[in-house]
Design a protein around this motif. Structure first.
Motif, short mmCIF file in Angstrom:
data_model
loop_
_atom_site.label_atom_id
_atom_site.label_comp_id
_atom_site.label_asym_id
_atom_site.label_seq_id
_atom_site.Cartn_x
_atom_site.Cartn_y
_atom_site.Cartn_z
N GLY A 114 -18.56 -1.74 -12.99
CA GLY A 114 -17.46 -1.09 -12.29
C GLY A 114 -17.94 -0.01 -11.34
O GLY A 114 -17.45 0.11 -10.21
N CYS A 115 -18.93 0.77 -11.78
CA CYS A 115 -19.49 1.82 -10.92
C CYS A 115 -20.19 1.23 -9.71
O CYS A 115 -20.08 1.75 -8.59
CB CYS A 115 -20.46 2.69 -11.72
N ALA A 118 -17.54 -0.07 -7.35
CA ALA A 118 -16.84 1.06 -6.75
C ALA A 118 -17.66 1.70 -5.64
O ALA A 118 -17.13 2.11 -4.61
CB ALA A 118 -16.52 2.10 -7.83
N LYS A 122 -16.06 1.84 -1.87
CA LYS A 122 -15.52 3.17 -1.62
C LYS A 122 -15.03 3.36 -0.19
O LYS A 122 -13.93 3.88 0.06
CB LYS A 122 -16.59 4.21 -1.97
N TYR A 134 -14.55 9.06 -7.93
CA TYR A 134 -13.99 7.72 -7.72
C TYR A 134 -14.83 6.65 -8.42
O TYR A 134 -14.30 5.76 -9.09
CB TYR A 134 -13.91 7.42 -6.22
N CYS A 138 -13.49 4.37 -11.59
CA CYS A 138 -13.39 2.91 -11.54
C CYS A 138 -14.15 2.27 -12.70
O CYS A 138 -13.67 1.30 -13.32
CB CYS A 138 -13.93 2.39 -10.21
N LEU A 142 -12.18 0.11 -15.65
CA LEU A 142 -12.52 -1.30 -15.83
C LEU A 142 -13.01 -1.61 -17.24
O LEU A 142 -12.93 -2.74 -17.69
CB LEU A 142 -13.60 -1.70 -14.81
N PHE A 322 -13.54 -6.95 -8.47
CA PHE A 322 -13.33 -6.07 -9.63
C PHE A 322 -12.91 -6.88 -10.86
O PHE A 322 -13.38 -6.62 -11.97
CB PHE A 322 -12.27 -5.01 -9.32
N LEU A 375 -8.06 8.54 -7.36
CA LEU A 375 -7.84 7.13 -7.05
C LEU A 375 -6.87 7.02 -5.88
O LEU A 375 -5.85 7.72 -5.84
CB LEU A 375 -7.26 6.42 -8.28
N ALA A 379 -6.44 1.37 -4.31
CA ALA A 379 -7.22 1.06 -5.51
C ALA A 379 -6.33 1.02 -6.74
O ALA A 379 -6.54 0.20 -7.65
CB ALA A 379 -8.34 2.08 -5.69
N PHE A 383 -6.11 -2.13 -9.46
CA PHE A 383 -6.38 -2.03 -10.90
C PHE A 383 -5.13 -2.36 -11.72
O PHE A 383 -5.24 -2.90 -12.82
CB PHE A 383 -6.89 -0.64 -11.25
#
Length: 417
Positions: A114-115, A118, A122, A134, A138, A142, A322, A375, A379, A383
């Motif tokens: 997820g990182c 993200a 971004k 952020y 994320c 996730l 994602f 967020l 985004a 999600f």
């Protein structure tokens, strides 16, 4: 009639209808309640009847609705801890170790994926938001698992062994704990960036101190005073005391710079073992909350999504990336951990599929992220759709896997009795 009264009447009526429809097709009622918010938002109701939408859902009126939605969140979060009573692992060897290892592997791999996604997304999804909050947010969003939704899915599915259900539920509980701890540190990290290191450190220490007072002073006191079932005439006093402490705890964590949901979870753990409280709560506040307040929270979550973003190709692209990354991280991480701990391939895969279920906790985290400016709206919508997709697809995937595995339905852990 006040505008908020019309709003509430419309929302709870549509939520009831769509919630019942969702249950008819084997899905969680939450799907229908969030869908009610999506349909009443600017992208659907606002397009079909612009004047009606402008009269009902203007910005000032949504502030009143948000207060009721926050109260729904508080009441719902207070109930979540009672789901830990489902944590049983029977006669499975290393019953406590296995869910912990599964949680660490599944959360860690999904968080890292997820990182990474993200970081790449971004500039497209959140160009005006600070990078690290952020990215961490994320990864956290996730990697969570929805315990209440997971319980409902397991109760409706008859195609899994007791071992699978027990391990999945236990792992989801550990995941919830990690999610709240991670959220607390993320909020603290965000406040440090906005204020100072000293201010952030004071907030964290204050939160730890409040947790210590709640768990080591208030909880033993409550247990001592309520060590036996109270007479029916005194249950209202017990209920009022629990509600007041819940609201006070939410206010304390809010004033410390954290979200009120964290305070509610703390209060819930203080009162979760009080004899008879769960039964009294569900017969009184719980019944009304699930009809009135909680649908408002889910619908309000849907109202904040704009379908305008989904007219752009890059939104669908990042949604797919994602969604796949979250699914891959949860299933592969859980499967590897399960095999390392001695689970059969069938059980390890089943647990992995179940652990990908998202829902309440992710919705809470998403709302907090949107409120704190961590967020973006774009985004947030991505999600939220991912959470809905995970809930909708988990039962069919479990049924499909049950048909593929055939005679392995009753496979147990290697070495278990």
């Amino acid at each position: 009639m006040a505008t908020w009264m019309v709003q509430v009447s419309l929302i709870i009526t549509l939520s009831l209808v769509l919630g019942r429809l969702a249950e008819k097709v084997g899905q969680s009622r939450m799907i229908g309640e969030i869908s009610a918010g999506l349909l009443l938002g600017a992208s659907v109701f606002g397009v079909l009847w612009p004047n009606g939408y402008a009269a009902l859902f203007f910005n000032d009126s949504l502030e009143d609705l948000k207060v009721l939605a926050d109260l729904g969140l508080v009441l719902l979060m207070f109930e979540v801890v009672w789901h830990t009573s489902f944590m049983h692992t029977g006669k499975i060897r290393n019953a406590r170790l296995i869910p912990l290892v599964i949680t660490l592997f599944g959360v860690s791999l999904t968080f890292l994926i997820g990182c990474l996604i993200a970081t790449m997304s971004k500039e497209t999804l959140a160009p005006d938001i600070a990078l690290w909050p952020y990215v961490f947010f994320c990864g956290l969003a996730l990697s969570v698992t929805a315990l209440p939704v997971l319980i409902k899915i397991i109760n409706h599915l008859g195609c899994m062994s007791t071992s699978t259900a027990s391990i999945a539920l236990s792992s989801a509980i550990y995941t919830d704990v990690l999610a709240w701890v991670g959220l607390a540190f993320l909020v603290a990290f965000n406040s440090v960036e906005k204020t100072s290191v000293v201010g952030g450190l004071v907030s964290i220490l204050s939160l730890i101190g409040f947790c210590g007072i709640s768990f080591y002073m208030i909880r033993p006191l409550i247990s001592f005073l309520c060590r036996e079932q109270v007479p029916d005439r005194n249950k209202s006093v017990q209920l009022v005391f629990a509600i007041c402490y819940c609201l006070m705890s939410a206010e304390v964590t809010s004033q410390l710079g954290f979200h009120q949901a964290i305070g509610v979870v703390i209060a819930a753990y203080v009162f979760c073992k009080v004899p008879g409280l769960q039964h009294t709560w569900r017969l009184t506040i719980g019944e009304f909350a699930h009809v009135f307040f909680i649908p408002l929270f889910f619908a309000y979550s849907g109202l904040q999504v704009s379908f305008g973003y989904f007219l752009q190709f890059d939104t669908w692209l990042w949604l797919g990336i994602f969604a796949f990354g979250g699914f891959f991280g949860k299933v592969v991480g859980t499967y590897l951990a399960g095999r390392i701990c001695g689970l059969s391939p069938a059980i390890a895969m089943e647990v992995g599929l179940l652990m990908n279920t998202k829902g309440l906790v992710e919705l809470v985290i998403l709302n907090i992220g949107l409120q704190l400016g961590i967020l973006s709206e774009k985004a947030y919508g991505i999600f939220l759709i991912i959470a809905l997709l995970s809930i909708v697809t988990t039962p069919p995937l479990m049924n499909c896997f049950a048909k593929l595995r055939g005679d392995d339905a009753n496979v147990q852990i290697k070495g278990s009795k």
